[in-house]
Design an enzyme around this catalytic site. Structure first.
Site, mmCIF file in Angstrom:
data_model
loop_
_atom_site.group_PDB
_atom_site.id
_atom_site.type_symbol
_atom_site.label_atom_id
_atom_site.label_comp_id
_atom_site.label_asym_id
_atom_site.label_seq_id
_atom_site.Cartn_x
_atom_site.Cartn_y
_atom_site.Cartn_z
ATOM 1 N N GLU A 246 41.344 23.363 52.529
ATOM 2 C CA GLU A 246 41.136 25.027 52.897
ATOM 3 C C GLU A 246 39.549 25.266 52.927
ATOM 4 O OE1 GLU A 246 44.183 24.110 49.230
ATOM 5 O OE2 GLU A 246 42.267 23.407 50.148
ATOM 6 N N CYS B 141 41.569 26.137 45.253
ATOM 7 C CA CYS B 141 40.899 26.143 43.938
ATOM 8 C C CYS B 141 39.696 27.303 44.001
ATOM 9 C CB CYS B 141 40.331 24.618 43.829
ATOM 10 S SG CYS B 141 38.866 24.349 45.092
ATOM 11 N N CYS C 153 37.113 26.576 46.996
ATOM 12 C CA CYS C 153 37.885 26.863 48.357
ATOM 13 C C CYS C 153 38.000 28.606 48.419
ATOM 14 C CB CYS C 153 39.246 26.171 48.720
ATOM 15 S SG CYS C 153 38.849 24.522 48.667
#
Length: 215
Positions: free
Chosen positions: A123, A151, A154
């Site tokens: 990502e 997360c 990201c």
């Protein structure tokens, strides 16, 4: 011409705010308006016919595919394949794609282990590439499909990139079942009104990938 399309193609912020006020739209639901940038988020609560009338003077534009019409399952399964490729290569089971007009335009899988770089989450790397290779307007029309909810690291990068939406399969509140630790902050808390967060999609299939991985 619908509200989303018009706003993504540069109708001035002031005109949209004025119309929202005239139509008695709750401005707390008016999202994604940025000074000096294309206005690309949907104007919630306004009837499409009324909006079409108001924006009838907008410049002609080509037809666009709305995010709601994208093939979510097809794109998510491509993210799954990338996650499996990562595992086969010796990395962790995460994969993501970027989609514009219902077509995949970029692909990435996790490479944290094989390149020894903690930043190589798919990502975050897609956000990095998109900022280098796309205009802000193109990114605003792009959706990320990712095998697991981004997360916090990201999500922060994605916030800067300014994607239209992110669609995930396995949620940040589930990943701890496999890794031993859930995400401390959900993606929606970081992305806020910048990017829609949608999911889970094909949750059982996404969970299978983690179940099969030797965490």
């Amino acid at each position: 011409m619908d509200v989303v399309t018009v706003m993504r193609h540069g109708v001035p912020r002031e005109e949209i705010l004025a119309y929202a006020d005239e139509a008695d739209v709750d401005l707390t639901r008016l999202r994604g308006l940025k000074d000096g940038a294309p206005t690309y988020r949907s104007l919630l609560g306004v009837a499409r016919d009324d909006a079409d009338t108001f924006f009838s003077s907008a410049p002609p534009i080509s037809a666009m595919t709305r995010v709601d019409d994208f093939d979510h399952e097809e794109h998510m399964r491509e993210a799954f394949e990338l996650a499996r490729e990562a595992v086969a290569r010796g990395d962790n089971p995460f994969g993501s794609v970027l989609v514009r007009d219902d077509e995949v335009v970029m692909r990435e899988s996790n490479r944290v282990v094989t390149v020894n770089d903690v930043r190589r989450h798919p990502e975050l790397h897609l956000a990095h590439r998109a900022c280098r290779e796309m205009t802000s307007g193109e990114r605003a029309e792009t959706v990320m499909y990712t095998s697991t909810e981004p997360c916090p690291m990201c999500a922060g990068g994605m916030r800067s990139a300014g994607f239209d939406a992110v669609v995930y399969s396995v949620g940040g509140d589930e990943i701890g079942e496999f890794t031993g630790e859930n995400s401390p902050v959900r993606a929606a808390e970081i992305l806020g009104d910048h990017t829609d967060v949608q999911g889970p999609v094909l949750n059982d299939e996404g969970r299978e990938i983690h179940e099969e991985f030797d965490w």
